[in-house]
Design a protein around this motif. Structure first.
Motif, short mmCIF file in Angstrom:
data_model
loop_
_atom_site.label_atom_id
_atom_site.label_comp_id
_atom_site.label_asym_id
_atom_site.label_seq_id
_atom_site.Cartn_x
_atom_site.Cartn_y
_atom_site.Cartn_z
N GLU A 27 -19.18 45.95 66.34
CA GLU A 27 -18.13 45.09 66.87
C GLU A 27 -17.08 44.97 65.78
O GLU A 27 -17.38 44.99 64.60
CB GLU A 27 -18.70 43.71 67.22
CG GLU A 27 -19.75 43.73 68.31
CD GLU A 27 -19.19 44.08 69.67
OE1 GLU A 27 -17.97 43.98 69.85
OE2 GLU A 27 -19.98 44.47 70.54
N ARG A 39 -24.13 48.19 67.24
CA ARG A 39 -24.50 48.33 68.64
C ARG A 39 -25.43 49.52 68.86
O ARG A 39 -25.16 50.46 69.62
CB ARG A 39 -23.25 48.43 69.51
CG ARG A 39 -22.37 47.18 69.49
CD ARG A 39 -23.11 45.88 69.81
NE ARG A 39 -23.80 45.91 71.08
CZ ARG A 39 -23.27 45.44 72.21
NH1 ARG A 39 -22.07 44.89 72.21
NH2 ARG A 39 -23.96 45.49 73.32
N ARG A 42 -26.46 50.52 72.47
CA ARG A 42 -25.65 51.38 73.33
C ARG A 42 -26.14 52.82 73.30
O ARG A 42 -26.15 53.50 74.34
CB ARG A 42 -24.18 51.29 72.89
CG ARG A 42 -23.56 49.94 73.20
CD ARG A 42 -22.13 49.84 72.75
NE ARG A 42 -21.50 48.65 73.29
CZ ARG A 42 -20.28 48.24 72.96
NH1 ARG A 42 -19.57 48.92 72.09
NH2 ARG A 42 -19.78 47.14 73.51
#
Length: 267
Positions: A27, A39, A42
């Motif tokens: 982020e 992340r 993901r």
């Protein structure tokens, strides 16, 4: 490699994020502690929903510790270098319940700027309270219906499926109590990160009565420090109330020394 894994509640997840995002792993928002939430979830989502080999390669090459921890400790699928481990990982998440969780987590956690900001602010306060503390590297991950926060060699993993809300249907269906579900919300991500990271740094003594008074006091000390780092009272019970009174009375005591106090010293 020595690992420390700490469990908050039971449950796990699969994260789905639509085609509009790219496999950016952080982020953008930073704060005073300089932390960003990686992340990792993901990449997991791409592999576990689309069998994306490129995502699997990125998981193993860019995040070997996270991948080993996920496969061997969280999911307990076997050695990360087993010949068929990729297929085991993929097959594990074909359950229809987990596939629904992928979508739901993806919708709720498409962005985590608010969590990132809270995490930075809280760990910034904690670092001021404990200057010698190492700031962990934090990542979001896909769990396995049984762990929410894992701490491994200075890395802190957040299983986002454990924070879908107190009224999330699967939590109700699988028998989580109202008290448990009250803590399975987005608002508890940061307090849980603080608490279980502190627990990894200050583990319960091996000879402690884990079902009795020593355990309750130990957890109360950690939760008292979490309340201070959060800037508000997240956790509350009679032990925490007594600890807060003691800390106000003994303002000169350091946070590190406070965490080493035994229950006898507090009387």
């Amino acid at each position: 490699m020595v690992r420390h894994i700490y469990i908050v509640l039971l449950l796990s997840l699969l994260v789905f994020v639509g085609c509009q995002w790219q496999t950016s792993t952080t982020e953008e928002q930073k704060n005073e502690s300089g932390m960003t939430i990686e992340r990792y979830d993901r990449m997991e989502s791409l592999y576990l929903t689309m069998a994306d080999i490129a995502a699997l390669h990125q998981m193993k090459t860019d995040y070997p510790l996270q991948t080993r921890t996920l496969i061997e400790d969280v999911l307990q699928l076997g050695p990360v270098n087993a010949p068929d481990i990729n297929i085991r990982l993929l097959n594990f998440f074909q359950d229809s319940t987990l596939q629904v969780l992928i979508k739901d987590v993806g919708l709720q956690f498409e962005q985590m700027d608010d969590v990132n900001a809270q995490l930075n602010q809280a760990f910034g306060r904690l670092k001021k309270m404990m200057p010698d503390m190492q700031i962990p590297k934090v990542y979001a991950q896909i769990g396995s219906l049984d762990q929410s926060i894992v701490v491994t060699d200075g890395h802190l993993g957040i299983s986002l499926d454990k924070y879908l809300g107190a009224d999330y249907p699967f939590y109700v269906h699988y028998g989580y109590s109202e008290k448990q579900r009250a803590m399975m919300t987005r608002d508890y991500i940061v307090p849980d990160c603080l608490g279980f990271y502190l627990l990894s740094l200050n583990p319960l003594p091996e000879k402690a009565d884990t079902a009795g008074l020593q355990r309750r006091w130990h957890m109360a000390k950690i939760q008292t420090v979490v309340n201070q780092a959060m800037g508000r009272k997240i956790f509350s019970n009679e032990h925490i109330d007594q600890l807060e009174k003691y800390w106000r009375k003994h303002r000169g005591i350091s946070t590190a020394d406070f965490l080493l106090l035994d229950s006898i010293s507090l009387k």
